[in-house]
Each structure stands twice: as structure tokens, then as C-alpha cells.
Design a protein around this motif. Sequence first.
Motif, PDB file in Angstrom:
ATOM      1  N   PHE A  45       0.823  -1.219   0.000  1.00  0.00           N
ATOM      2  CA  PHE A  45       0.000   0.000   0.000  1.00  0.00           C
ATOM      3  C   PHE A  45       0.859   1.272   0.000  1.00  0.00           C
ATOM      4  O   PHE A  45       0.395   2.328   0.408  1.00  0.00           O
ATOM      5  N   SER A  46       2.109   1.144  -0.472  1.00  0.00           N
ATOM      6  CA  SER A  46       3.020   2.291  -0.348  1.00  0.00           C
ATOM      7  C   SER A  46       2.519   3.507  -1.117  1.00  0.00           C
ATOM      8  O   SER A  46       2.765   4.645  -0.725  1.00  0.00           O
ATOM      9  N   THR A  47       1.772   3.266  -2.194  1.00  0.00           N
ATOM     10  CA  THR A  47       1.353   4.424  -3.005  1.00  0.00           C
ATOM     11  C   THR A  47       0.205   5.199  -2.367  1.00  0.00           C
ATOM     12  O   THR A  47      -0.135   6.280  -2.825  1.00  0.00           O
ATOM     13  N   ILE A  48      -0.401   4.644  -1.311  1.00  0.00           N
ATOM     14  CA  ILE A  48      -1.498   5.412  -0.682  1.00  0.00           C
ATOM     15  C   ILE A  48      -1.140   5.890   0.716  1.00  0.00           C
ATOM     16  O   ILE A  48      -1.948   6.541   1.370  1.00  0.00           O
ATOM     17  N   ASN A  49       0.048   5.557   1.177  1.00  0.00           N
ATOM     18  CA  ASN A  49       0.571   6.039   2.460  1.00  0.00           C
ATOM     19  C   ASN A  49      -0.449   5.977   3.614  1.00  0.00           C
ATOM     20  O   ASN A  49      -0.792   7.005   4.206  1.00  0.00           O
ATOM     21  N   PRO A  50      -0.914   4.777   3.947  1.00  0.00           N
ATOM     22  CA  PRO A  50      -1.947   4.670   4.990  1.00  0.00           C
ATOM     23  C   PRO A  50      -1.363   4.716   6.401  1.00  0.00           C
ATOM     24  O   PRO A  50      -0.150   4.540   6.574  1.00  0.00           O
ATOM     25  N   LEU A  51      -2.235   4.946   7.376  1.00  0.00           N
ATOM     26  CA  LEU A  51      -1.844   4.714   8.773  1.00  0.00           C
ATOM     27  C   LEU A  51      -2.218   3.260   9.065  1.00  0.00           C
ATOM     28  O   LEU A  51      -3.380   2.863   8.925  1.00  0.00           O
ATOM     29  N   LEU A 240      -1.593 -23.655   2.074  1.00  0.00           N
ATOM     30  CA  LEU A 240      -0.625 -23.614   0.977  1.00  0.00           C
ATOM     31  C   LEU A 240      -1.243 -23.960  -0.371  1.00  0.00           C
ATOM     32  O   LEU A 240      -0.558 -24.389  -1.272  1.00  0.00           O
ATOM     33  N   ASN A 241      -2.539 -23.815  -0.490  1.00  0.00           N
ATOM     34  CA  ASN A 241      -3.150 -24.034  -1.798  1.00  0.00           C
ATOM     35  C   ASN A 241      -4.305 -23.075  -2.051  1.00  0.00           C
ATOM     36  O   ASN A 241      -4.842 -23.011  -3.126  1.00  0.00           O
ATOM     37  N   SER A 242      -4.660 -22.316  -1.015  1.00  0.00           N
ATOM     38  CA  SER A 242      -5.781 -21.407  -1.218  1.00  0.00           C
ATOM     39  C   SER A 242      -5.284 -20.227  -2.054  1.00  0.00           C
ATOM     40  O   SER A 242      -4.090 -19.953  -2.129  1.00  0.00           O
ATOM     41  N   LYS A 243      -6.232 -19.558  -2.671  1.00  0.00           N
ATOM     42  CA  LYS A 243      -5.789 -18.410  -3.470  1.00  0.00           C
ATOM     43  C   LYS A 243      -5.375 -17.278  -2.536  1.00  0.00           C
ATOM     44  O   LYS A 243      -5.782 -17.248  -1.366  1.00  0.00           O
ATOM     45  N   LYS A 244      -4.609 -16.362  -3.064  1.00  0.00           N
ATOM     46  CA  LYS A 244      -4.131 -15.262  -2.232  1.00  0.00           C
ATOM     47  C   LYS A 244      -4.906 -13.995  -2.559  1.00  0.00           C
ATOM     48  O   LYS A 244      -5.370 -13.826  -3.694  1.00  0.00           O
ATOM     49  N   LEU A 245      -5.035 -13.152  -1.572  1.00  0.00           N
ATOM     50  CA  LEU A 245      -5.686 -11.867  -1.815  1.00  0.00           C
ATOM     51  C   LEU A 245      -4.835 -11.078  -2.813  1.00  0.00           C
ATOM     52  O   LEU A 245      -3.621 -10.999  -2.672  1.00  0.00           O
ATOM     53  N   ASN A 246      -5.505 -10.481  -3.787  1.00  0.00           N
ATOM     54  CA  ASN A 246      -4.799  -9.693  -4.788  1.00  0.00           C
ATOM     55  C   ASN A 246      -4.640  -8.251  -4.268  1.00  0.00           C
ATOM     56  O   ASN A 246      -5.500  -7.402  -4.444  1.00  0.00           O
ATOM     57  N   TYR A 247      -3.513  -8.028  -3.613  1.00  0.00           N
ATOM     58  CA  TYR A 247      -3.260  -6.708  -3.012  1.00  0.00           C
ATOM     59  C   TYR A 247      -3.166  -5.614  -4.068  1.00  0.00           C
ATOM     60  O   TYR A 247      -3.535  -4.475  -3.825  1.00  0.00           O
ATOM     61  N   LYS A 248      -2.646  -5.989  -5.244  1.00  0.00           N
ATOM     62  CA  LYS A 248      -2.503  -4.994  -6.322  1.00  0.00           C
ATOM     63  C   LYS A 248      -3.863  -4.412  -6.673  1.00  0.00           C
ATOM     64  O   LYS A 248      -4.034  -3.202  -6.786  1.00  0.00           O
ATOM     65  N   LYS A 249      -4.837  -5.349  -6.817  1.00  0.00           N
ATOM     66  CA  LYS A 249      -6.185  -4.910  -7.194  1.00  0.00           C
ATOM     67  C   LYS A 249      -6.805  -4.085  -6.067  1.00  0.00           C
ATOM     68  O   LYS A 249      -7.431  -3.053  -6.308  1.00  0.00           O
ATOM     69  N   TYR A 250      -6.630  -4.566  -4.830  1.00  0.00           N
ATOM     70  CA  TYR A 250      -7.207  -3.841  -3.686  1.00  0.00           C
ATOM     71  C   TYR A 250      -6.609  -2.431  -3.617  1.00  0.00           C
ATOM     72  O   TYR A 250      -7.319  -1.431  -3.452  1.00  0.00           O
ATOM     73  N   LYS A 255      -6.868   3.488  -4.628  1.00  0.00           N
ATOM     74  CA  LYS A 255      -6.272   4.643  -5.321  1.00  0.00           C
ATOM     75  C   LYS A 255      -7.323   5.410  -6.119  1.00  0.00           C
ATOM     76  O   LYS A 255      -7.358   6.639  -6.124  1.00  0.00           O
ATOM     77  N   LYS A 256      -8.186   4.629  -6.749  1.00  0.00           N
ATOM     78  CA  LYS A 256      -9.247   5.239  -7.550  1.00  0.00           C
ATOM     79  C   LYS A 256     -10.180   6.055  -6.633  1.00  0.00           C
ATOM     80  O   LYS A 256     -10.554   7.187  -6.945  1.00  0.00           O
ATOM     81  N   PHE A 257     -10.495   5.441  -5.511  1.00  0.00           N
ATOM     82  CA  PHE A 257     -11.370   6.102  -4.527  1.00  0.00           C
ATOM     83  C   PHE A 257     -10.725   7.408  -4.028  1.00  0.00           C
ATOM     84  O   PHE A 257     -11.387   8.434  -3.874  1.00  0.00           O
ATOM     85  N   LEU A 258      -9.397   7.352  -3.839  1.00  0.00           N
ATOM     86  CA  LEU A 258      -8.690   8.525  -3.295  1.00  0.00           C
ATOM     87  C   LEU A 258      -8.589   9.672  -4.302  1.00  0.00           C
ATOM     88  O   LEU A 258      -8.425  10.830  -3.915  1.00  0.00           O
ATOM     89  N   LYS A 259      -8.678   9.334  -5.567  1.00  0.00           N
ATOM     90  CA  LYS A 259      -8.654  10.399  -6.587  1.00  0.00           C
ATOM     91  C   LYS A 259      -9.847  11.322  -6.403  1.00  0.00           C
ATOM     92  O   LYS A 259      -9.778  12.519  -6.617  1.00  0.00           O
ATOM     93  N   LYS A 260     -10.960  10.703  -5.995  1.00  0.00           N
ATOM     94  CA  LYS A 260     -12.200  11.451  -5.820  1.00  0.00           C
ATOM     95  C   LYS A 260     -12.309  12.022  -4.414  1.00  0.00           C
ATOM     96  O   LYS A 260     -12.854  13.098  -4.209  1.00  0.00           O
ATOM     97  N   ASN A 261     -11.807  11.260  -3.451  1.00  0.00           N
ATOM     98  CA  ASN A 261     -12.005  11.645  -2.045  1.00  0.00           C
ATOM     99  C   ASN A 261     -10.647  11.851  -1.373  1.00  0.00           C
ATOM    100  O   ASN A 261      -9.880  10.904  -1.236  1.00  0.00           O
TER     101      ASN A 261
END
Length: 404
Positions: A45-51, A240-250, A255-261
Motif C-alpha cells: 500500500f506504499s502508493t497510498i501512504n496509509p496509517l 498452501l493451496n488457497s488463493k491469495k488476496l490480490n493486493y494490487k487490485k485492492y 487509489k481510484k477512490f482517493l482520486k475522488k475523495n
Amino acid sequence: MQYKNKNLYIENINAHSLAKKIDTPFYCYSFDKLKRNIDEFKKNFSTINPLICFSVKSNNNLNILRIIKNFGLGADIVSRGELLRALKAGIKPEKIVFSGVGKTADEISFAIKKKILLINAESENEVKAIQKIAKRKREKVNIGLRLNPNIDARTLGKISTGRNEDKFGITGKNLIKILNKFKNSSNINIKCLSVHIGSQILDHRPYLKMIKVIDNIIEKTKYKFDYVDLGGGMGIDYNLNSKKLNYKKYNLIIKKFLKKNKVKIIFEPGRSIVGNVAVLISKVIYVKSSSRKNFIILDSAMNDFMRPALYGSSHRIVPAKKNQSIVKKVHDFVGPICETTDSFLSLKKYQKLNENDILAICDVGAYGIVLASNYNLRTKPAEVMVSKSSFKIISKRENINKLV
Ligand code: LLP
């Protein structure tokens, strides 16, 4: 955790040797893994600099909280006890958020006194209570409103929090009402919209829906929040076989939300920071053979680690020493407690096991020791932190005499 020459190592420490030095069962954490998880979370999440406020309910060991604080994280707390522990670990009040549906007047008052960043309220009556206490103290208190977005994150039913039928948060309609009613209050300042839709989420789509609901509310009310607290919930790969959360998409969704808000994002991760950082080192007490099964009776039990008994969740169990002989028979790994649910895992085959063999129950760092109890008047286990070739006891096994 890795095997070298068929021996299990936590960083550079041999699990079997460690179990000779410390009474089993015990929780064994890796400093390096904890550090890497924190680095990775920040990077995702480096591009959104969260707390990033670590969810203390997932693991409240003081030593672990100190490490987390040293890496710059804040805390998400749910009780006076957790607030005290977070402060004791050196976490600054301005990095602490307070969640929970049932904060008492005493807890609210204490949180105000400590000047924490936000109290995230979960009902109108709680907002009223905060206002009353703040007025008495002649303070203006920063709060968040926790939204219940009516989203099913489709994780374990027993840990769902985001549906209207769950006890958490405030429905969109009521939230708007509360916002209008209290936005000009002289004792509370509504600064944040918060949400948390569940835990062990591996699909980014519920998060997408959640952000849409938040966006909608902000658009409707035109209210200027300083923070949007998106909670935690990011799942880990237990089997070790379940799918992983797609952090890129999240991250892109946010980021899209932050453009507006223009708001500051807060996260409250627990499991994704500490979940895969620990194993529960256990010893085989007996191997009990019946015609259909081998019961592997361990010295760890549901009182030490509750997740399988409580949620039916499955955690891998790996041997400290690997051998070649495979026994093709159902193996039930169970504890000594007088409950049928005191069972960790059932497997169709396993390597040959003997009494006194050492096993490691995996991924127990989150919701592990914090859920331990004294059921059957058993002592809670020790916690050990390994770093490279050294280890440190970060919480002792409870003293049986004191307990008795
Ligand atoms: N924020 C709030 C408001 C929460 O209620 C929780 C977890 C978190 C953050 C952290 O969620 P995480 O990132 O760890 O998923 N004992 C259950 C999990 C209960 C989760 C409770 N709330 C388990 O062992 O699966």
C-alpha cells in the motif's frame, strides 16, 4: 520455517532441540517473518501512504507490540486492557483507534483522557454516550462512525461482520441520520468513516463493494471526512493451496477512490501481520491405534489453541524430524481435553509417529495465544521469539501452583 537435512528449523534454530529446552507446548515466533510481513504490507500500500493500526486483538504480546511499534505501526484496540498494553508498548495515542460495539463509559472516558486518534462508534447511543462524557470533561473528541455496508465477505460464517444481520456497525441510512444530527456538536468531531467486513478475506471483490458503499455515502452526504478506516480482514494462505488476496487490485481500488475523495486511509490488519509468524510446538504423548484410525494425542489442546475447535479451521501440522515411512491410515491429531472438539486435524496418512516426537502446528500467530484459556485447569503456554540463532522467552508458561 524450513527443513535442513529433514530437520525443521525456525530461522537458524532446530525445533527439536528447542523443544528439549522449553516445556511443550509453546508458541514459537520468528522475528524475521514478522518483519517481512510488516515490510510487505507497507509495500503493498506504499502508493497510498496509509496509517497502519495493528489489530491488537489478534496478538497482544507486549514484546510483539514493541516490535510492531518500532516498525512504525499504530494500534487498533477494543478494550481498556488492550489500550493499556498498546500504550505500554510505546505506541503513540495519535496512532490508536478504538473499535467495538460495547465500549463502556469507563473505557470511553479513559480513551478520551489518553487522547487517542479516534473512537470508532458503532451505534447512535454510543455517539450520545461519547458526547455526554466529552461534555462533562469539556473536551471535543474525535470520533469515527462504523458503517455496516451489508456485504457478505464469504469467509467463515462465524467471523462475518459486514452483513446487516451481524451486530457490528451502523446501516448506511442510520449513519447518515447520525451524521446530520451530530455534525455540529460542540463536543464531538466526526472525523472518520470506518468499516470492517470480516476476517480471512481472500477475494478483493467484497472490498470493491465495500468501497463503493463508502463512496456512495460520501457522495450523498457531501461530508468531509479526514479519515476512512477500512479495517483489516486480509486473509492468509493456511493450507498452501488457497488463493491469495490480490493486493494490487485492492490497492488500485483504493487509489481510484482517493482520486475522488481526499482522505487519509487507515488499515487495521491483524492476521496478515502475525498469522503465519508462529507455530505451536507440541509433543506426542501417545499414539493410540484403533482399527480405523490412529489418534495422535498431543500435549497441546484446544485451551492452548482454539481456532480448530471454535471455527473448524484447519492448520497444517508438520514434524520436527521428517522420516521416510508413511503410515496409510487416518490420523486424528487431538489434545488431552475431555471434549470431542479438542481435535486439530484429520489426515488420511502421515509419516510414522512415536511418543515424544515433536510436531509444529502452523500459522498460529493470530488469534492463537489470545484465545487460550485455563479449561481443564491447564496452564497457558509460553511464547518464544526466535531471531536468527537466538531465542528469547517473551511470555512464560503460567505457573501451575499460582493457578491452582
Ligand atoms: N478491525 C476490526 C474492527 C475487527 O473486528 C478485526 C477482527 C480486525 C480489525 C482485524 O481483522 P484481521 O485483519 O485480523 O482479519 N478469531 C477469529 C477472527 C476474529 C476477527 C475479529 N475481528 C479467527 O481466529 O479467525
